[in-house]
Design an enzyme around this catalytic site. Structure first.
Site, short mmCIF file in Angstrom:
data_model
loop_
_atom_site.label_atom_id
_atom_site.label_comp_id
_atom_site.label_asym_id
_atom_site.label_seq_id
_atom_site.Cartn_x
_atom_site.Cartn_y
_atom_site.Cartn_z
CG ASN A 12 -69.61 29.97 10.11
OD1 ASN A 12 -68.85 29.21 10.70
ND2 ASN A 12 -70.62 29.54 9.37
CG ASP A 70 -80.64 34.92 11.64
OD1 ASP A 70 -79.66 34.42 11.05
OD2 ASP A 70 -81.49 35.63 11.06
CG PHE A 149 -70.18 43.26 13.11
CD1 PHE A 149 -70.32 43.36 14.48
CD2 PHE A 149 -71.14 42.53 12.40
CE1 PHE A 149 -71.38 42.76 15.14
CE2 PHE A 149 -72.19 41.91 13.05
CZ PHE A 149 -72.31 42.03 14.43
N GLY A 150 -70.75 45.15 10.37
CA GLY A 150 -72.04 45.26 9.68
C GLY A 150 -72.47 46.70 9.46
CG HIS A 177 -79.35 44.01 18.04
ND1 HIS A 177 -78.28 44.87 18.19
CD2 HIS A 177 -79.00 43.20 17.01
CE1 HIS A 177 -77.36 44.61 17.28
NE2 HIS A 177 -77.77 43.60 16.55
P1 ITT Z 1 -73.81 33.60 11.30
O1 ITT Z 1 -75.06 33.27 10.50
O2 ITT Z 1 -72.70 32.63 11.06
O3 ITT Z 1 -74.08 33.83 12.76
P2 ITT Z 1 -73.96 36.11 9.80
O4 ITT Z 1 -73.13 37.37 9.80
O5 ITT Z 1 -74.28 35.49 8.47
O6 ITT Z 1 -73.23 35.03 10.76
P3 ITT Z 1 -76.77 36.68 10.21
O7 ITT Z 1 -77.22 35.79 9.13
O8 ITT Z 1 -77.51 36.69 11.52
O9 ITT Z 1 -75.25 36.39 10.63
O10 ITT Z 1 -76.71 38.16 9.63
C1 ITT Z 1 -76.47 39.20 10.50
C2 ITT Z 1 -76.15 40.47 9.71
O11 ITT Z 1 -76.95 41.55 10.23
C3 ITT Z 1 -74.71 40.86 9.92
O12 ITT Z 1 -73.84 40.28 8.96
C4 ITT Z 1 -74.79 42.38 9.83
O13 ITT Z 1 -74.82 42.77 8.47
C5 ITT Z 1 -76.16 42.68 10.46
N1 ITT Z 1 -76.01 42.85 11.93
C6 ITT Z 1 -76.47 42.02 12.91
N2 ITT Z 1 -76.10 42.47 14.12
C7 ITT Z 1 -75.39 43.59 13.90
C8 ITT Z 1 -74.72 44.50 14.75
O14 ITT Z 1 -74.66 44.32 16.06
N3 ITT Z 1 -74.12 45.55 14.18
C9 ITT Z 1 -74.13 45.75 12.87
N4 ITT Z 1 -74.71 44.93 11.98
C10 ITT Z 1 -75.34 43.85 12.49
#
Ligand code: ITT
Length: 195
Positions: A12, A70, A149-150, A177
């Site tokens: 999502n 994930d 993001f994130g 990653h």
């Molecule tokens: P889906 O489960 O729907 O795929 P989500 O955002 O909830 O979406 P995750 O549970 O895998 O996905 O959580 C991933 C989190 O980890 C994401 O929201 C970021 O906070 C962090 N993250 C993962 N990859 C990242 C990236 O490339 N850059 C920055 N933060 C990242």
């Protein structure tokens, strides 16, 4: 020769989808909404790969190839937190509040080492394939940059001086990653004649 398949990305997270599409350049990757409206999965697993499997499994009845990502940030001095709770680290659970909480937790911490981990689980005609990717770096003491993001604004990959959020997306997507995990999956899909 096998026909080229549409791959369903069980996520999502729009930003992840964008990166998956950019990294799997040339492959037809469609979001869950292309196949069904029914996509909500509680992430009850104890590891990145367990959670990725739950997400992929949920959609595997809709497409021949489903991939789920994930991923998260593991900070060594914080016992690998936020880890699998990366997206729900702060109460609000927004990128901004998650970063704020992290910087507060690290205020007096000198060891800034961390890594991003990504587990990609693919379910290919019922068979499960799992690939992991990592990128190591350090956590900056304040956010910098607007891309990505994130936790991108506070993560500086080893060998670079900029955060992921300050880099062009092409640079992040060539070392991340997610790239490292997807590259392994791509090789496997090519070997099987699926892409
Ligand atoms: P889906 O489960 O729907 O795929 P989500 O955002 O909830 O979406 P995750 O549970 O895998 O996905 O959580 C991933 C989190 O980890 C994401 O929201 C970021 O906070 C962090 N993250 C993962 N990859 C990242 C990236 O490339 N850059 C920055 N933060 C990242």
């Amino acid at each position: 020769m096998a026909t080229k398949k549409i791959i369903c990305a069980a996520t999502n997270n729009e930003n992840k989808l964008k990166e998956i599409r950019e990294i799997l350049n040339g492959v037809d990757v469609q979001p869950s909404s292309y196949f069904t409206r029914d996509f909500y999965v509680e992430e009850t697993g104890n590891s990145f790969c367990e959670n990725a499997y739950l997400k992929a499994k949920h959609l595997s009845i809709y497409a021949d190839i489903v991939i789920a990502d994930d991923s998260g940030l593991e900070v060594f001095a914080l016992n690998n937190e936020p880890g699998i709770f990366s997206s729900r680290y702060s109460k609000e659970g927004t990128d901004r509040s998650n970063v704020e909480k992290l910087l507060k937790a690290m205020e007096n911490i000198i060891d800034r080492r961390a890594r991003f981990t990504c587990c990609i689980v693919a379910i290919i005609n019922g068979e499960t394939v799992q690939k992991e990717g990592f990128i190591y770096g350090t956590i900056k003491d304040h956010p910098a940059g607007n891309n990505g993001f994130g936790y991108d604004p506070v993560f500086i990959p080893n060998g670079y001086e900029k955060t992921f959020a300050e880099m062009k997306k092409e640079v992040k997507n060539s070392i991340s990653h997610r790239k490292n995990a997807l590259e392994l999956l791509k090789k496997e899909l090519i070997m099987r004649g699926l892409i």
